[in-house]
Design an enzyme around this catalytic site. Structure first.
Site, short mmCIF file in Angstrom:
data_model
loop_
_atom_site.label_atom_id
_atom_site.label_comp_id
_atom_site.label_asym_id
_atom_site.label_seq_id
_atom_site.Cartn_x
_atom_site.Cartn_y
_atom_site.Cartn_z
N GLY A 13 8.94 -7.15 21.82
CA GLY A 13 9.04 -7.63 20.43
C GLY A 13 9.58 -6.56 19.50
O GLY A 13 9.25 -6.51 18.31
N GLY A 16 11.34 -6.79 15.80
CA GLY A 16 10.58 -7.29 14.65
C GLY A 16 10.24 -6.22 13.63
O GLY A 16 10.76 -5.10 13.67
N GLN A 17 9.33 -6.60 12.72
CA GLN A 17 9.02 -5.71 11.58
C GLN A 17 8.43 -4.37 12.05
O GLN A 17 8.86 -3.31 11.63
CB GLN A 17 8.03 -6.40 10.62
CG GLN A 17 7.83 -5.61 9.34
CD GLN A 17 6.61 -6.05 8.52
OE1 GLN A 17 5.85 -6.93 8.92
NE2 GLN A 17 6.43 -5.45 7.36
N ASP A 39 13.26 -7.46 23.52
CA ASP A 39 12.95 -8.61 22.66
C ASP A 39 13.74 -9.79 23.22
O ASP A 39 14.57 -9.62 24.12
CB ASP A 39 13.38 -8.33 21.19
CG ASP A 39 12.62 -9.18 20.17
OD1 ASP A 39 12.79 -10.42 20.19
OD2 ASP A 39 11.86 -8.63 19.35
N ARG A 41 15.54 -11.41 21.09
CA ARG A 41 16.74 -11.41 20.23
C ARG A 41 17.24 -9.97 20.08
O ARG A 41 16.44 -9.02 19.99
CB ARG A 41 16.46 -12.04 18.86
CG ARG A 41 15.35 -11.38 18.08
CD ARG A 41 15.03 -12.11 16.78
NE ARG A 41 13.87 -11.50 16.16
CZ ARG A 41 13.89 -10.84 15.01
NH1 ARG A 41 15.00 -10.70 14.33
NH2 ARG A 41 12.77 -10.31 14.52
N TYR A 146 -3.33 -18.60 15.05
CA TYR A 146 -2.93 -17.19 15.21
C TYR A 146 -4.17 -16.30 15.37
O TYR A 146 -4.24 -15.47 16.28
CB TYR A 146 -2.11 -16.78 13.98
CG TYR A 146 -1.77 -15.31 13.90
CD1 TYR A 146 -0.89 -14.70 14.79
CD2 TYR A 146 -2.32 -14.51 12.88
CE1 TYR A 146 -0.57 -13.36 14.68
CE2 TYR A 146 -1.99 -13.18 12.76
CZ TYR A 146 -1.12 -12.60 13.67
OH TYR A 146 -0.80 -11.26 13.55
N LYS A 150 -5.53 -13.95 18.56
CA LYS A 150 -5.80 -12.51 18.43
C LYS A 150 -7.20 -12.18 18.95
O LYS A 150 -7.41 -11.14 19.56
CB LYS A 150 -5.60 -12.06 16.98
CG LYS A 150 -4.15 -12.04 16.56
CD LYS A 150 -3.42 -10.91 17.26
CE LYS A 150 -1.93 -11.07 17.27
NZ LYS A 150 -1.24 -10.06 18.07
#
Ligand code: NAD
Ligand code: AKB
Length: 321
Positions: A13, A16-17, A39, A41, A146, A150
């Site tokens: 990932g 991402g941010q 990732d 993408r 979500y 977690k």
């Protein structure tokens, strides 16, 4: 497939941010070639992570993950791939599949290859019944899909640690505020998006009420905390190793607007709450991070004023370069 761990690092990932900041920092510490970003993408051309190794990899594809670990000589995984809260409530099946299924894939690979794993959790593990300053240990009854994924992630991590000795560690990040990459579909995204809107348009439409208070953190603190948790001796980490509370700052959306307006006097903001208000309302105002301070020396550096200065200065510099 099994074998002794390699020395290199895999980040899932990574586009991402958090990945955008974490990959750069890990490459500074371990060397550019030793940190493999991955990732589903490709990173943007301007992304800081495009300066080193990158591979397209879905965390749901266990075979490809195991061959990447084998071929690239991976010894540690920073597992950031996930679906965040707002997207997760819109697509709950995808959220469960990626967040729980992806974490199982990573933990299984870690078990086979004797890897060390960082798997972040979130303040979304808390539900409306948690105290407003959430303690490290309290019943976890989240109302979002979500948040449930977690909690499951923390339970899985503790099981793999206890049953198989997999060295997994995690932090319950607050909402993270950064300028290098956009926020990725969460509820706390307003505290990131507001800065670019203030600088570019002088106006923002905020999707939570003015009095919404949440725990937040500047990305530099989050990255420093992540690396310092991973560097901590395993014997210092207690039963919270899969999800340490760490505090940074806590402010209302209105207080954030005031802090920005003191630096950009013409800035205006309308508050137009949407469905994300209910997710924010289910989370605590702040967290008690005394266990992280005690176990591995956690201490934040950025408060609201320092964070707002940094965000505005860095975004303006990036705009003019
Ligand atoms: P993000 O949405 O910005 O990035 C997640 C990345 O995962 C995206 O680039 C996406 O393309 C990728 N991804 C999605 N499905 C994938 C798959 N099947 N295989 C591989 N990659 C896939 O998220 P982020 O903010 O960088 O968050 C990283 C982690 O930190 C997540 O576990 C998140 O829950 C946690 N976290 C983030 C925050 C925050 O404020 N950013 C707060 C608390 C916890
Ligand atoms: C989200 O809002 O979904 C994330 C988080 C707090 O986990 N930023």
């Amino acid at each position: 497939m099994s074998g002794p761990p390699g020395e290199r690092i895999l980040v899932t990932g990574a586009s991402g941010q958090i990945g955008t900041d974490l990959v750069s920092e890990l490459r500074k510490v371990h060397g550019r070639e030793n940190v493999v970003a991955s990732d589903i993408r490709e990173p943007d051309h301007e992304s800081p992570i495009s300066d080193g190794p990158f591979t397209l990899l879905s965390v749901l594809d266990g075979d490809s993950m195991e061959s990447t670990i084998h071929d690239e000589g991976i010894g540690t995984i920073y597992h950031l791939a996930a679906i965040l809260s707002a997207t997760g409530e819109a697509k709950p099946e995808l959220c469960h599949r990626v967040n729980v299924g992806g974490t199982v894939c990573v933990l299984e690979a870690a078990r086979d290859f004797e890897l060390k794993v960082y798997a972040p959790s979130s303040i979304a593990v808390f539900g409306p019944d948690a105290p407003k300053i959430a303690p490290q240990k309290t019943p976890l009854n989240p109302t979002t899909m979500y948040g449930k994924t977690k909690v499951t992630g923390e339970i899985l991590a503790m099981n793999y640690w206890k049953q198989y000795g997999v060295d997994v560690r995690g932090i319950r990040y607050p909402g993270l505020i950064s300028w290098k990459a956009p926020a990725g579909g969460g509820t706390t995204d307003y505290a990131v998006d507001i800065f670019r809107a203030a600088i570019e348009h002088g106006h923002y439409e905020c999707f939570v009420r003015e009095d919404t208070r949440l725990p937040m953190m500047y990305m530099d603190d989050a990255i420093r905390g992540t690396i310092s948790l991973m560097d901590a001796p395993s014997e210092n980490l207690g039963s919270s190793r899969a999800g340490y509370n760490i505090g940074g700052m806590s402010f209302t959306a209105g207080e954030l607007v005031d802090a920005i307006s003191r630096r950009i006097p013409d800035f205006t903001c309308d508050f137009v709450p949407d469905i994300r208000q209910s997710y924010a309302d289910s989370w605590p105002d702040d967290v008690d991070d005394s266990v992280a301070r005690e176990d591995w020396g956690w201490k934040p550096k950025f408060g609201l004023e320092e964070m707002v200065d940094e965000m505005i200065n860095r975004l303006r510099e990036a705009q003019s370069s």
